[in-house]
Structures are given as structure tokens and as C-alpha cells.
Design an enzyme around this catalytic site. Structure first.
Site, short mmCIF file in Angstrom:
data_model
loop_
_atom_site.label_atom_id
_atom_site.label_comp_id
_atom_site.label_asym_id
_atom_site.label_seq_id
_atom_site.Cartn_x
_atom_site.Cartn_y
_atom_site.Cartn_z
CB THR A 69 -0.94 -0.05 1.23
OG1 THR A 69 -1.90 -1.07 0.99
CG2 THR A 69 -1.65 1.27 1.45
CD GLN A 77 -3.63 -7.88 -1.29
OE1 GLN A 77 -3.43 -6.71 -0.98
NE2 GLN A 77 -3.25 -8.89 -0.52
CG HIS A 134 -5.86 -8.21 1.37
ND1 HIS A 134 -5.42 -8.99 2.42
CD2 HIS A 134 -5.24 -7.00 1.52
CE1 HIS A 134 -4.58 -8.27 3.16
NE2 HIS A 134 -4.45 -7.07 2.64
CG ASN A 167 -2.15 -8.38 6.54
OD1 ASN A 167 -1.66 -9.30 7.21
ND2 ASN A 167 -1.54 -7.83 5.52
CE1 TYR A 198 -7.08 -3.49 6.22
CE2 TYR A 198 -5.49 -5.12 5.46
CZ TYR A 198 -5.78 -3.86 5.97
OH TYR A 198 -4.76 -2.97 6.20
NE ARG A 220 0.59 -11.15 1.37
CZ ARG A 220 1.18 -10.03 1.79
NH1 ARG A 220 0.48 -8.92 1.94
NH2 ARG A 220 2.46 -10.01 2.05
CG ASN A 226 -5.26 -3.80 10.24
OD1 ASN A 226 -5.01 -2.66 10.63
ND2 ASN A 226 -4.84 -4.27 9.08
N GLY A 267 8.51 -7.75 0.24
CA GLY A 267 7.76 -6.51 0.33
C GLY A 267 8.67 -5.30 0.39
NE ARG A 268 9.07 -4.29 5.88
CZ ARG A 268 9.02 -4.67 7.16
NH1 ARG A 268 9.06 -3.77 8.10
NH2 ARG A 268 8.93 -5.94 7.47
C1 8OZ Z 1 0.00 -0.93 5.26
C2 8OZ Z 1 -0.77 0.22 5.28
C3 8OZ Z 1 -2.07 0.17 4.84
C4 8OZ Z 1 -2.61 -1.01 4.37
C5 8OZ Z 1 -2.14 -4.73 4.49
C6 8OZ Z 1 -3.14 -3.45 2.74
O1 8OZ Z 1 -1.64 -4.75 5.61
C7 8OZ Z 1 -2.40 -3.43 3.82
C8 8OZ Z 1 -1.84 -2.17 4.35
C9 8OZ Z 1 -0.52 -2.11 4.79
O2 8OZ Z 1 -2.45 -5.77 3.91
#
Ligand code: 8OZ
Length: 362
Positions: free
Chosen positions: A25, A98, A174, A177, A179, A226, A234, A316-317
Site C-alpha cells: 500500500t 490484490q 486479500h 491482515n 480485513y 493471500r 489490525n 515486500g519492503r
Molecule cells: C500498510 C498500510 C495500509 C494497508 C495490508 C493493505 O496490511 C495493507 C496495508 C498495509 O495488507
């Protein structure tokens, strides 16, 4: 011996290596949450990856949780993404999108009509979102009516169709994490007493329904997911993740998605978080491509591939700061460090201006 630079068959595609760019993101979409030319440049710079998984992208307006994240529900967004997929394909790359619905991880100011975000249950997550240029607590959500859920599941299929129309090679749901799909899975966020709550089977219905909708829309060989079985990201929490994810992967295997992308441990953090979780038990239940992720360096990635514990590794990073990550891994060259201040939002700085090895040598 199989290593990061070995080719890989992924459904209908031949990938040139086993290095995936994880979805990241970056909050740089234009008004209307439309992908930009700058995003096309950024992804094009990274097209040496065997597979790019483009950043989390909302399937419907209600699916947005952070400012300036792209969507895949309007004609303008599809046209914007077309520039991205063209840039990647022009360099011989492959790119999946995604597909994202944030559920309760949102803020009313981002929701249509300023409404409350939607969730399995009306339980506010202890987490923050990024709005108006800064971090803010997420809003109190409202519980979805059972009658609203089929339309959300169908929206995953429509978004997948839109992604293919935008030139993507496939899509990754997705499911990680904390969501929406993950919120339904876990008993910390899903306290429903209807057909979508309670048993593992009931809690998995939305995720599996979304995967069925996507598969029906674009074909299993362009459908992926994923998941993050133990992450606390979160405010995700479940009292017993092993049987939950064993079941989810068994059922996914019947739908034959082309890959499962797994975040091990705490997303972007401690790989040993949730130690004792048996990832091999998941992989044993699935016949497709297994993508491992979270904090891998070159040596760790080579080791899991050599030991056949994964088919591909997502970074990622390192991909944020190294557009030529594949070349750097090939040469075992040093990596640029990530600049935190430019991660979320802004323009080219900290986005398309990280130097390649060749540029650094100039
Ligand atoms: C970092 C900041 C905002 C969203 C995730 C889509 O953790 C994100 C995300 C990561 O999967």
C-alpha cells in the site's frame, strides 16, 4: 537445484523467476482513486520480478479504508490500471491485482455518505487508519445484514472481471491482515449467530464464496489468495487458528486457485509470532503454488526453496527501496534501505526515485 532464479509455471504463465513482489500500500492514487502514470512507472521499474502482486485495491467504494488507495470498480480506475499493466507487460513482466475489502478497518470520512464501515459484527478494531495525511483510530462499524452479504461476494467476481479488463494476468483475494475476509474467519471479529458465524464452516463462507465468485468470473488459473493465519495485524484474533486454516486451505484446494500466498507470523514484524502454528499442515492440504512471505532475506529464501517448503518467495519492503531487487539478489549485492517518511502518500520521492545498482555507480 531450484532457487530464486529458476523459472516457474503458474497456471497459464511461465514466470521468469521465483521472486514475487508482495502487494504494498503506497497511497498514491489520483482523485477518484484512479491509478496514475507515476504508478505505471513504479510498477514498470519492478517488472523483473517473476510476479508482481499490485497493491491492495478496493472492489467497491465501501471497501476503502485508507486515503488515496486505488479502486477497481469504475471505468476510470480500469483505464488507469491499464497503463500499469501495459508498462509491466512491455518489460516482459507478469502482474496480478490484490482485491480488497477492508470491512471494519476504515473511517467514516472515507465511506460513501459518511456512513459507518461494515463488518461481520459491530466490534471496533483496535487499530489505526491513514486519513487526511495522518493516522486516526478506525470508526465503529455496523454489522452487515445477512441479506447484504451475497452482493459483497458477487462484487469480488465483478472486480476480478474488471481486473482482467484492465490487463491483469490474474487476481489475489486479500484474505489476510484483519480485513473483511479475515474478519469473517476469526472469532475475535465474527460473533454472528447466523449462517456466517459460529462454526469454522460458517465463518469461512464469505472467503470461500468470494473465491468461488472470482474463479467463476476469471478462471481458477487466474485466481489466488493471500492469508495470514496468526497475524495480529489490525486487531485480527482467533481462539484456535490451526483447525480454522486447515479447513480453509482444504476447501480452497477444491477450488484450485493457482497460488496461496502465506504471511508467516506477524505481518511486517516478528516471524515467530504465533510460534507453534504448523504451516506445513496447510501446504500439505494444497496442490498448487505456495508463496512464502514475511521478512525473508536472500539466504532464507534460497533455503525454503531448496528444501521445497515453498515454490516462490514474496518480498515486500526490499521491493520498495530496490527497483532492481532481482538483479541485486542475483549478484548478492547490498540493498537500499527503505525511507519510512515516504511510504504512504506523496509523489515520486521515495517511490520511483530509489536508485538501481547501475544508477548508484554513475
Ligand atoms: C500498510 C498500510 C495500509 C494497508 C495490508 C493493505 O496490511 C495493507 C496495508 C498495509 O495488507
Amino acid at each position: 537445484m531450484t532457487d530464486l532464479f529458476s523459472p516457474l509455471r503458474l497456471g497459464r504463465y511461465d514466470l521468469k523467476n521465483r521472486i514475487a513482489m508482495a502487494p504494498l500500500t503506497r497511497n498514491r492514487a489520483a482523485p477518484g482513486n484512479v491509478p496514475t502514470d507515476l504508478m505505471a512507472e513504479y510498477y514498470g521499474q519492478r517488472a523483473d520480478a517473476g510476479l508482481i502482486i499490485a497493491e491492495a485495491t478496493q472492489i467497491v467504494p465501501e471497501g476503502q479504508g485508507y486515503q488515496d488507495t486505488p479502486g477497481i470498480h469504475s471505468p476510470e480506475q480500469i483505464a488507469g490500471w491499464r497503463k500499469v499493466t501495459d508498462a509491466v507487460h512491455a518489460k516482459g513482466g507478469r502482474i496480478f491485482l490484490q482485491l480488497w475489502h477492508v470491512g471494519r478497518v476504515s473511517h467514516s470520512s472515507l465511506q460513501p455518505g459518511g456512513q459507518a464501515p461494515v463488518a461481520p459484527s459491530a466490534i471496533r478494531a483496535k487499530t489505526k487508519t491513514f486519513v487526511n495525511g495522518g493516522f486516526a483510530d478506525v470508526s465503529e462499524p455496523r454489522a452487515l445484514d445477512a441479506g447484504e452479504i451475497p452482493a459483497i461476494i458477487a462484487a469480488y467476481g465483478k472486480a476480478a472481471e474488471n481486473a482482467i479488463a484492465a490487463g491483469f494476468d490474474g487476481v489475489e483475494a486479500h484474505g489476510a491482515n484483519g480485513y473483511l475476509l479475515d474478519q469473517f474467519l476469526r472469532d475475535g471479529s465474527n460473533q454472528r449467530t447466523d449462517a456466517y458465524g459460529g462454526s469454522i464452516q460458517n465463518r469461512a463462507k464469505v472467503l470461500l464464496g468470494a473465491m468461488k465468485a472470482i474463479t467463476d468470473a476469471v478462471g481458477a488459473d487466474r485466481t489466488a489468495i493471500r492469508i495470514s493465519p496468526v497475524t495480529p495485524a489490525n486487531d485480527a484474533a482467533d481462539s484456535n487458528p490451526q483447525p480454522l486454516f486447515n479447513y480453509v486451505v482444504e476447501e480452497l484446494n477444491k477450488l484450485k486457485p493457482v497460488y496461496i500466498h502465506i504471511i508467516e507470523g506477524a505481518t511486517g514484524g516478528d516471524r515467530n509470532f504465533g510460534a507453534g502454528f504448523d504451516y506445513k499442515a496447510l501446504r500439505q492440504r494444497y496442490n498448487g503454488v505456495w508463496i512464502a512471505n514475511n521478512g525473508y532475506d536472500r539466504a532464507m529464501a534460497q533455503a525454503v526453496l531448496a528444501q521445497n517448503e515453498a515454490d516462490m518467495v514474496a518480498f515486500g519492503r526490499p521491493f520498495i527501496a530496490n527497483p532492481d531487487l532481482v538483479e541485486r539478489l542475483r549478484r548478492d549485492a547490498p540493498l537500499n534501505a527503505v525511507e519510512r517518511a515516504t511510504l504512504y502518500g506523496g509523489g515520486a520521492k521515495g517511490y520511483t526515485d530509489y536508485p538501481t545498482l547501475a544508477q548508484a555507480a554513475e
